[in-house]
Design an enzyme around this catalytic site. Structure first.
Site, PDB file in Angstrom:
ATOM      1  N   GLU A   1       1.306 -11.593  -3.613  1.00 46.80           N
ATOM      2  CA  GLU A   1      -0.118 -11.938  -3.578  1.00 46.80           C
ATOM      3  C   GLU A   1      -0.802 -11.788  -4.930  1.00 46.80           C
ATOM      4  O   GLU A   1      -1.907 -12.307  -5.128  1.00 46.80           O
ATOM      5  CB  GLU A   1      -0.833 -11.081  -2.522  1.00 46.80           C
TER       6      GLU A   1
ATOM      7  N   CYS B   1       6.238  -5.116   0.536  1.00 45.85           N
ATOM      8  CA  CYS B   1       6.336  -3.752   0.029  1.00 45.85           C
ATOM      9  C   CYS B   1       6.201  -2.740   1.175  1.00 45.85           C
ATOM     10  O   CYS B   1       7.106  -2.626   1.991  1.00 45.85           O
ATOM     11  CB  CYS B   1       5.313  -3.523  -1.077  1.00 45.85           C
TER      12      CYS B   1
ATOM     13  N   GLY C   1       0.860  -1.178   0.000  1.00 47.14           N
ATOM     14  CA  GLY C   1       0.000   0.000   0.000  1.00 47.14           C
ATOM     15  C   GLY C   1       0.895   1.226   0.000  1.00 47.14           C
ATOM     16  O   GLY C   1       1.887   1.278  -0.730  1.00 47.14           O
ATOM     17  N   GLU C   2       0.603   2.183   0.857  1.00 43.33           N
ATOM     18  CA  GLU C   2       1.435   3.378   1.002  1.00 43.33           C
ATOM     19  C   GLU C   2       1.827   3.459   2.464  1.00 43.33           C
ATOM     20  O   GLU C   2       0.974   3.548   3.341  1.00 43.33           O
ATOM     21  CB  GLU C   2       0.645   4.618   0.566  1.00 43.33           C
ATOM     22  N   SER C   3       3.124   3.402   2.739  1.00 40.59           N
ATOM     23  CA  SER C   3       3.585   3.184   4.109  1.00 40.59           C
ATOM     24  C   SER C   3       3.169   4.303   5.056  1.00 40.59           C
ATOM     25  O   SER C   3       2.822   4.041   6.215  1.00 40.59           O
ATOM     26  CB  SER C   3       5.105   2.999   4.136  1.00 40.59           C
TER      27      SER C   3
ATOM     28  N   ILE D   1       6.124  -2.741  -7.338  1.00 41.05           N
ATOM     29  CA  ILE D   1       5.304  -1.553  -7.564  1.00 41.05           C
ATOM     30  C   ILE D   1       5.680  -0.503  -6.522  1.00 41.05           C
ATOM     31  O   ILE D   1       5.425  -0.686  -5.336  1.00 41.05           O
ATOM     32  CB  ILE D   1       3.800  -1.870  -7.459  1.00 41.05           C
ATOM     33  N   ARG D   2       6.321   0.585  -6.967  1.00 39.57           N
ATOM     34  CA  ARG D   2       6.794   1.621  -6.029  1.00 39.57           C
ATOM     35  C   ARG D   2       7.523   0.980  -4.858  1.00 39.57           C
ATOM     36  O   ARG D   2       7.306   1.321  -3.692  1.00 39.57           O
ATOM     37  CB  ARG D   2       5.632   2.480  -5.524  1.00 39.57           C
TER      38      ARG D   2
ATOM     39  N   HIS E   1       5.296  -7.855  -4.432  1.00 42.23           N
ATOM     40  CA  HIS E   1       3.914  -8.214  -4.117  1.00 42.23           C
ATOM     41  C   HIS E   1       3.635  -9.665  -4.543  1.00 42.23           C
ATOM     42  O   HIS E   1       3.140  -9.910  -5.649  1.00 42.23           O
ATOM     43  CB  HIS E   1       2.948  -7.291  -4.867  1.00 42.23           C
TER      44      HIS E   1
ATOM     45  N   ARG F   1      12.681   3.830   1.053  1.00 39.29           N
ATOM     46  CA  ARG F   1      11.304   3.949   0.573  1.00 39.29           C
ATOM     47  C   ARG F   1      11.288   4.384  -0.900  1.00 39.29           C
ATOM     48  O   ARG F   1      12.052   5.239  -1.309  1.00 39.29           O
ATOM     49  CB  ARG F   1      10.571   4.955   1.458  1.00 39.29           C
TER      50      ARG F   1
END
Length: 215
Positions: free
Chosen positions: A185, A85, A53-55, A142-143, A183, A114
């Site tokens: 999953e 991630c 997600g976004e940390s 992804i990022r 990722h 990050r």
């Protein structure tokens, strides 16, 4: 929540990220998977996944829902955790490129950078040689962060094998913690989740506390 089977019960922190996908992978890997949103739900778990997600958002949501300190305490007390991630960033003791005031749950003696691989448009795929997996794992980034430094007790599980980022560490393990930059999953390959389920089951067996014997 309670027990409904003898399988290891592994939670997926359900504040942000690919919760359903992680649940499906855990079930394929031989665990009972449950979304977790409340502190009281931690008591029934044998392990937990911190998804991508976004940390910074994940940190803020964990604070908002009063999950941050209970989760930190549970992991410090030995609850196995797997961070993917943003989840890797949450488990790291130190962050490079974080925002002011950003905290982590910690536990992994690593420095994580990050967004090390760039923005979302810089997402990429790579085959990785992963410890304990006979066939390379096709990973999606992804990022994604990468691990800048590891402590003496940290095992490097996978590195980037080619390209500009060759040699960068993208998977690590320390005691009851596992973390990956990628990722797993959303790849259709449940072997990383099976690796974590195996870590959870080994801890239960070592403690003579299989799920069938636990409340």
């Amino acid at each position: 929540m309670g027990r409904v089977s003898d399988l290891p019960q592994i939670g997926v922190l359900a504040l942000q990220g690919d919760v359903r996908e992680h649940v499906a992978m855990l079930e394929r890997a031989g665990a009972r998977a449950v979304p977790v949103r409340r502190p009281r739900e931690l008591a029934d778990l044998d392990g937990i996944i911190l998804p991508g997600g976004e940390s910074t958002t994940m940190y803020k949501l964990a604070r908002t829902f009063d999950m941050f300190e209970p989760l930190r305490e549970a992991i410090r007390n030995g609850l196995p955790a797997y961070g993917t991630c943003a989840g890797m960033i949450m488990l790291a003791d130190q962050i490079e490129g974080g925002v002011p005031g950003q905290e982590t749950i910690g536990g992994l003696d690593v420095v994580v950078r990050r967004n090390a691989f760039g923005r979302q448009v810089d997402s990429f795929e790579a085959d990785l040689d992963v410890e304990d997996l006979a066939v390379p794992f096709h990973a999606l980034f992804i990022r994604a962060p990468w691990v800048e430094k590891v402590g003496q007790e940290v095992e490097v599980v996978a590195r980037i094998a080619s390209g500009e980022a060759v040699g960068r560490i993208v998977a690590v393990r320390q005691a009851n913690l596992l973390a990956t930059s990628f990722h797993p999953e959303i790849t259709g390959d449940h072997r990383m989740h099976a690796l974590f389920v195996g870590m959870v089951q080994s801890r239960l067996d070592a403690a003579d506390g299989s799920p069938a014997k636990r409340k």
